[in-house]
Design a protein around this motif. Structure first.
Motif, PDB file in Angstrom:
ATOM      1  N   PRO A  64      45.127  40.955  35.359  1.00 53.52           N
ATOM      2  CA  PRO A  64      44.931  42.399  35.549  1.00 53.52           C
ATOM      3  C   PRO A  64      44.147  42.690  36.835  1.00 53.52           C
ATOM      4  O   PRO A  64      43.333  41.868  37.271  1.00 53.52           O
ATOM      5  N   ASN A  65      44.402  43.850  37.411  1.00 51.66           N
ATOM      6  CA  ASN A  65      43.669  44.238  38.624  1.00 51.66           C
ATOM      7  C   ASN A  65      42.184  44.449  38.344  1.00 51.66           C
ATOM      8  O   ASN A  65      41.338  44.138  39.182  1.00 51.66           O
ATOM      9  N   ASP A  66      41.866  44.986  37.174  1.00 60.32           N
ATOM     10  CA  ASP A  66      40.482  45.274  36.798  1.00 60.32           C
ATOM     11  C   ASP A  66      40.249  44.812  35.365  1.00 60.32           C
ATOM     12  O   ASP A  66      41.097  45.013  34.484  1.00 60.32           O
ATOM     13  N   VAL A  67      39.064  44.240  35.144  1.00 58.88           N
ATOM     14  CA  VAL A  67      38.671  43.775  33.809  1.00 58.88           C
ATOM     15  C   VAL A  67      37.336  44.417  33.474  1.00 58.88           C
ATOM     16  O   VAL A  67      36.365  44.283  34.237  1.00 58.88           O
ATOM     17  N   ASN A  68      37.257  45.116  32.366  1.00 60.18           N
ATOM     18  CA  ASN A  68      36.026  45.791  31.960  1.00 60.18           C
ATOM     19  C   ASN A  68      35.065  44.820  31.277  1.00 60.18           C
ATOM     20  O   ASN A  68      35.478  43.788  30.735  1.00 60.18           O
TER      21      ASN A  68
ATOM     22  N   LEU B 196      31.739  39.357  42.448  1.00 59.70           N
ATOM     23  CA  LEU B 196      32.401  39.392  41.147  1.00 59.70           C
ATOM     24  C   LEU B 196      31.659  40.408  40.282  1.00 59.70           C
ATOM     25  O   LEU B 196      30.820  40.060  39.464  1.00 59.70           O
ATOM     26  N   GLY B 197      31.942  41.666  40.532  1.00 56.39           N
ATOM     27  CA  GLY B 197      31.209  42.737  39.856  1.00 56.39           C
ATOM     28  C   GLY B 197      29.882  43.026  40.519  1.00 56.39           C
ATOM     29  O   GLY B 197      29.375  44.136  40.478  1.00 56.39           O
ATOM     30  N   ALA B 198      29.274  42.016  41.112  1.00 53.78           N
ATOM     31  CA  ALA B 198      28.008  42.140  41.843  1.00 53.78           C
ATOM     32  C   ALA B 198      27.873  40.907  42.728  1.00 53.78           C
ATOM     33  O   ALA B 198      28.556  39.894  42.529  1.00 53.78           O
TER      34      ALA B 198
ATOM     35  N   LEU C 248      27.339  38.432  33.531  1.00 56.80           N
ATOM     36  CA  LEU C 248      28.117  39.602  33.930  1.00 56.80           C
ATOM     37  C   LEU C 248      29.593  39.225  33.960  1.00 56.80           C
ATOM     38  O   LEU C 248      30.429  39.878  33.331  1.00 56.80           O
ATOM     39  N   ALA C 249      29.912  38.169  34.707  1.00 61.27           N
ATOM     40  CA  ALA C 249      31.302  37.728  34.771  1.00 61.27           C
ATOM     41  C   ALA C 249      31.371  36.284  35.227  1.00 61.27           C
ATOM     42  O   ALA C 249      30.513  35.807  35.979  1.00 61.27           O
ATOM     43  N   SER C 250      32.412  35.602  34.775  1.00 61.08           N
ATOM     44  CA  SER C 250      32.659  34.215  35.162  1.00 61.08           C
ATOM     45  C   SER C 250      34.153  34.054  35.396  1.00 61.08           C
ATOM     46  O   SER C 250      34.962  34.386  34.516  1.00 61.08           O
ATOM     47  N   LEU C 251      34.504  33.570  36.584  1.00 60.47           N
ATOM     48  CA  LEU C 251      35.905  33.370  36.941  1.00 60.47           C
ATOM     49  C   LEU C 251      36.129  31.882  37.190  1.00 60.47           C
ATOM     50  O   LEU C 251      35.475  31.281  38.049  1.00 60.47           O
ATOM     51  N   ILE C 252      37.055  31.292  36.443  1.00 58.64           N
ATOM     52  CA  ILE C 252      37.409  29.885  36.611  1.00 58.64           C
ATOM     53  C   ILE C 252      38.860  29.799  37.066  1.00 58.64           C
ATOM     54  O   ILE C 252      39.770  30.261  36.349  1.00 58.64           O
ATOM     55  N   ILE C 253      39.050  29.270  38.253  1.00 57.89           N
ATOM     56  CA  ILE C 253      40.405  29.015  38.751  1.00 57.89           C
ATOM     57  C   ILE C 253      40.804  27.611  38.317  1.00 57.89           C
ATOM     58  O   ILE C 253      40.151  26.632  38.661  1.00 57.89           O
ATOM     59  N   GLU C 254      41.871  27.544  37.554  1.00 62.11           N
ATOM     60  CA  GLU C 254      42.280  26.272  36.958  1.00 62.11           C
ATOM     61  C   GLU C 254      43.284  25.509  37.818  1.00 62.11           C
ATOM     62  O   GLU C 254      43.351  24.273  37.752  1.00 62.11           O
ATOM     63  N   SER C 255      44.052  26.218  38.623  1.00 62.58           N
ATOM     64  CA  SER C 255      45.030  25.540  39.480  1.00 62.58           C
ATOM     65  C   SER C 255      45.351  26.388  40.708  1.00 62.58           C
ATOM     66  O   SER C 255      45.211  27.623  40.678  1.00 62.58           O
ATOM     67  N   ILE C 256      45.729  25.712  41.791  1.00 68.46           N
ATOM     68  CA  ILE C 256      46.126  26.374  43.032  1.00 68.46           C
ATOM     69  C   ILE C 256      47.482  25.792  43.451  1.00 68.46           C
ATOM     70  O   ILE C 256      47.668  24.569  43.499  1.00 68.46           O
ATOM     71  N   GLU C 257      48.409  26.668  43.759  1.00 69.68           N
ATOM     72  CA  GLU C 257      49.746  26.214  44.136  1.00 69.68           C
ATOM     73  C   GLU C 257      50.200  26.954  45.393  1.00 69.68           C
ATOM     74  O   GLU C 257      50.100  28.180  45.475  1.00 69.68           O
TER      75      GLU C 257
ATOM     76  N   SER D  62      33.231  47.549  36.343  1.00 71.03           N
ATOM     77  CA  SER D  62      34.389  46.761  35.946  1.00 71.03           C
ATOM     78  C   SER D  62      34.558  45.684  37.009  1.00 71.03           C
ATOM     79  O   SER D  62      34.078  45.814  38.133  1.00 71.03           O
ATOM     80  N   ILE D  63      35.176  44.600  36.638  1.00 67.87           N
ATOM     81  CA  ILE D  63      35.347  43.482  37.548  1.00 67.87           C
ATOM     82  C   ILE D  63      36.700  43.626  38.229  1.00 67.87           C
ATOM     83  O   ILE D  63      37.750  43.573  37.580  1.00 67.87           O
ATOM     84  N   SER D  64      36.669  43.831  39.536  1.00 66.38           N
ATOM     85  CA  SER D  64      37.913  44.015  40.281  1.00 66.38           C
ATOM     86  C   SER D  64      38.442  42.668  40.757  1.00 66.38           C
ATOM     87  O   SER D  64      37.721  41.876  41.366  1.00 66.38           O
ATOM     88  N   LEU D  65      39.715  42.436  40.461  1.00 63.15           N
ATOM     89  CA  LEU D  65      40.412  41.244  40.941  1.00 63.15           C
ATOM     90  C   LEU D  65      41.634  41.642  41.765  1.00 63.15           C
ATOM     91  O   LEU D  65      42.622  40.902  41.857  1.00 63.15           O
ATOM     92  N   ARG D  66      41.555  42.805  42.369  1.00 67.40           N
ATOM     93  CA  ARG D  66      42.637  43.284  43.219  1.00 67.40           C
ATOM     94  C   ARG D  66      42.729  42.431  44.477  1.00 67.40           C
ATOM     95  O   ARG D  66      41.708  41.944  44.993  1.00 67.40           O
ATOM     96  N   THR D  67      43.911  42.288  44.983  1.00 69.79           N
ATOM     97  CA  THR D  67      44.138  41.457  46.162  1.00 69.79           C
ATOM     98  C   THR D  67      43.293  41.930  47.338  1.00 69.79           C
ATOM     99  O   THR D  67      42.785  41.111  48.126  1.00 69.79           O
ATOM    100  N   GLY D  68      43.104  43.226  47.461  1.00 70.28           N
ATOM    101  CA  GLY D  68      42.329  43.772  48.576  1.00 70.28           C
ATOM    102  C   GLY D  68      40.874  43.353  48.581  1.00 70.28           C
ATOM    103  O   GLY D  68      40.197  43.460  49.604  1.00 70.28           O
TER     104      GLY D  68
END
Length: 235
Positions: free
Chosen positions: A192-196, A221-223, A104-113, A154-160
């Motif tokens: 983007p705030n949302d990714v389809n 992450l979408g579910a 469905l979705a995969s989110l990889i965070i590559e760096s944190i600052e 859609s996959i929401s990545l909004r701050t909220g």
């Protein structure tokens, strides 16, 4: 007068009745023999028919319809959960959701600052105390794999949709993490705030947090993943 006719003249009268009598006797006994043989043959045939085993009948196979049940994503193994039920991820590790074996979705965070240098055109100091930037990539599955769903999320990545948890366990809701983060970086560098479904994206996620250490938490992450309350990145 005495009958002086020759004795040979009387023989025909005796022979004919005797011949007839013999024929009757032979016919009678012959009939018994024939009758016995006929009876024996019928009985033998009947006995054979009764004693022969009945032909085996092949039972008709009964087909039970197989119910199709969606397979939930199993709880990830080898990863310890926090007291909040979340999975702690390091840079380069994926937060991933599957449905029936399909991504469905995969989110990889590559760096944190923490406290980055803002390069945007409208920079303001953090309202809550500190800016934290997560830079990463999101990949989604094929639309065809989810076309049977009532709706394709859609996959929401909004701050909220995120939250911040301090090292002491204090939670700050996502809507309070927006602060003055907008404008710190150019728009084209932001996620983007949302990714389809069927789309991929890369960019920055920025949060205005009250402390310079803690965790950014993403509950879904979408579910949701069964038995897991989401993922978190610690800084």
């Amino acid at each position: 007068m005495l009958n002086t006719a020759p004795k040979g003249k009387l023989m025909p009268k005796l022979v004919y009745p005797l011949s007839a009598f013999c024929a009757i006797v032979l016919a009678f006994f012959g009939g018994l023999v024939v009758g016995q043989n006929t009876t024996r043959d019928i009985t033998s045939s009947a006995s054979s028919a009764l004693s022969a085993p009945a032909p085996e009948q092949t039972p008709h196979a009964r087909t039970t319809p197989t119910a199709t049940t969606p397979t939930p994503t199993p709880t990830p193994t080898g990863l310890a959960l926090t007291s909040r039920g979340t999975i702690v991820l390091k840079a380069g590790e994926a937060a991933e959701v599957n449905r029936d074996g399909n991504l469905l979705a995969s989110l990889i965070i590559e760096s944190i600052e923490v406290d980055p240098t803002c390069t945007g055109g409208y920079v303001r100091p953090p309202k809550n105390g500190h800016f934290v930037v997560l830079t990463g990539t999101i990949t989604t599955g094929s639309y065809a794999d989810f076309a049977d769903m009532p709706y394709v999320p859609s996959i929401s990545l909004r701050t909220g949709g995120f939250s911040f948890v301090s090292t002491t366990g204090k939670k700050t809701p996502g809507n309070n993490l927006i602060g003055d983060s907008y404008g710190c970086f150019p728009e084209e560098e932001m996620m983007p705030n949302d990714v389809n479904i069927g789309e991929n994206a890369s960019g920055k996620l920025i949060f205005d947090v009250p402390e310079n250490s803690g965790s950014i938490v993403l509950p879904e992450l979408g579910a949701k993943v069964p038995n897991v309350q989401g993922w978190e990145w610690t800084f």
